[in-house]
Design a protein around this motif. Sequence first.
Motif, PDB file in Angstrom:
ATOM      1  N   PRO A  51       1.563   0.883  10.824  1.00  0.00           N
ATOM      2  CA  PRO A  51       0.771   0.483   9.653  1.00  0.00           C
ATOM      3  C   PRO A  51      -0.282   1.514   9.272  1.00  0.00           C
ATOM      4  N   ALA A  55      -0.380   3.712   5.894  1.00  0.00           N
ATOM      5  CA  ALA A  55      -1.535   3.468   5.023  1.00  0.00           C
ATOM      6  C   ALA A  55      -2.287   4.765   4.739  1.00  0.00           C
ATOM      7  N   ARG A  56      -2.421   5.605   5.749  1.00  0.00           N
ATOM      8  CA  ARG A  56      -3.163   6.861   5.557  1.00  0.00           C
ATOM      9  C   ARG A  56      -2.402   7.849   4.667  1.00  0.00           C
ATOM     10  N   LEU A  88      -0.954  -2.096  -2.122  1.00  0.00           N
ATOM     11  CA  LEU A  88      -1.087  -1.230  -0.947  1.00  0.00           C
ATOM     12  C   LEU A  88      -0.613  -1.965   0.300  1.00  0.00           C
ATOM     13  N   VAL A  89      -1.083  -3.193   0.481  1.00  0.00           N
ATOM     14  CA  VAL A  89      -0.691  -3.970   1.661  1.00  0.00           C
ATOM     15  C   VAL A  89       0.817  -4.220   1.669  1.00  0.00           C
ATOM     16  N   VAL A  92       2.782  -0.836   2.405  1.00  0.00           N
ATOM     17  CA  VAL A  92       2.679  -0.430   3.810  1.00  0.00           C
ATOM     18  C   VAL A  92       3.439  -1.399   4.712  1.00  0.00           C
ATOM     19  N   PHE A 239      -6.682  -2.720   5.518  1.00  0.00           N
ATOM     20  CA  PHE A 239      -6.207  -2.557   6.887  1.00  0.00           C
ATOM     21  C   PHE A 239      -7.374  -2.232   7.821  1.00  0.00           C
ATOM     22  N   ASN A 251      -8.607   0.628   2.309  1.00  0.00           N
ATOM     23  CA  ASN A 251      -8.238  -0.231   1.185  1.00  0.00           C
ATOM     24  C   ASN A 251      -8.099   0.549  -0.109  1.00  0.00           C
ATOM     25  N   VAL A 259      -7.562   4.906  -3.003  1.00  0.00           N
ATOM     26  CA  VAL A 259      -7.379   4.404  -1.646  1.00  0.00           C
ATOM     27  C   VAL A 259      -8.282   5.202  -0.710  1.00  0.00           C
ATOM     28  N   GLU A 261     -10.670   5.128   3.274  1.00  0.00           N
ATOM     29  CA  GLU A 261     -11.216   4.490   4.457  1.00  0.00           C
ATOM     30  C   GLU A 261     -12.708   4.359   4.198  1.00  0.00           C
TER      31      GLU A 261
END
Length: 286
Positions: A51, A55-56, A88-89, A92, A239, A251, A259, A261
């Motif tokens: 994940p 995500a990154r 995004l969620v 991923v 996340f 997010n 997006v 962190e």
Amino acid sequence: MKRLLYIIIGVWMSVGAMAATGQVSAQSQDSITVCQLLEEARLLPISANYPLFFARKFLGKPYVAHTLEINDDERLVVNTRQLDCTTLVETVTALTLCAYRHLYTWRDYLNALVSMRYRSGCIDTYTSRIHYFTEWITANTAAAIVTEIQAPNPPFTALQLVCVNYMSEHPENYKALRSHPEYVTKIREMEQRVTGGRFRYIPKNAVGDATLLRKAVRDGDIIAITSNKKGLDIAHLGFAVWKGGELHLLNASLLHKKVVEEPMTLYQYLQHHPSHTGIRIIRINK
């Protein structure tokens, strides 16, 4: 390199074939991105945090809302170029499911995405799509895609009683409901089914206790921020990322317009939003 070239050629052929069915709305770049990411994941060690890895890969992508509302008829929209917190969620999670199951094709990804975004995995009208995240959690728990974490207590000391009606009360805010007022009745019926659910969550004041949180939250878990706004259940998604012993949120951010962190801790983030009451934790099943 040769394997990736074959994958991309297959993607182009697959996109053309699926576009003819009218069920998928995507650009060729989306399918190429998906297959490239899955190919990279195929080479990762078994201990990798899929994940967070995926995500990154989307850090810096622009925040754009309503990307699923671009068609008059309901289609499976894939957009890896522009994301909001929900897409995004879902993006991923679908990639992670494919990696966990050793599935690496564009069609595999589409199957994973449709299975979590639509009730029973069937695309019909706008009302067949899952709109409230509580229902998303419940449906995908039943499908063994995710597990909601609600223990230990503490930190899961609060209980959310879900009461949703925002969509049916504000149909003017939704393109599909403005165009098809007849959908409102089905949306209201869905809201009534979701309303009444009870779920344990971590209240926002407890999110600053890293010792307690470590018992419940892992890197890469989905964080669903609970809301006290009338008619809504969840305010925002992202996340979990542990940094220097403190929990942060990865997010698709309206504030940052991309997006990110979050530089502030999740505890600090929650304190900046009076309507945020705490967090629910969802883990993607291996």
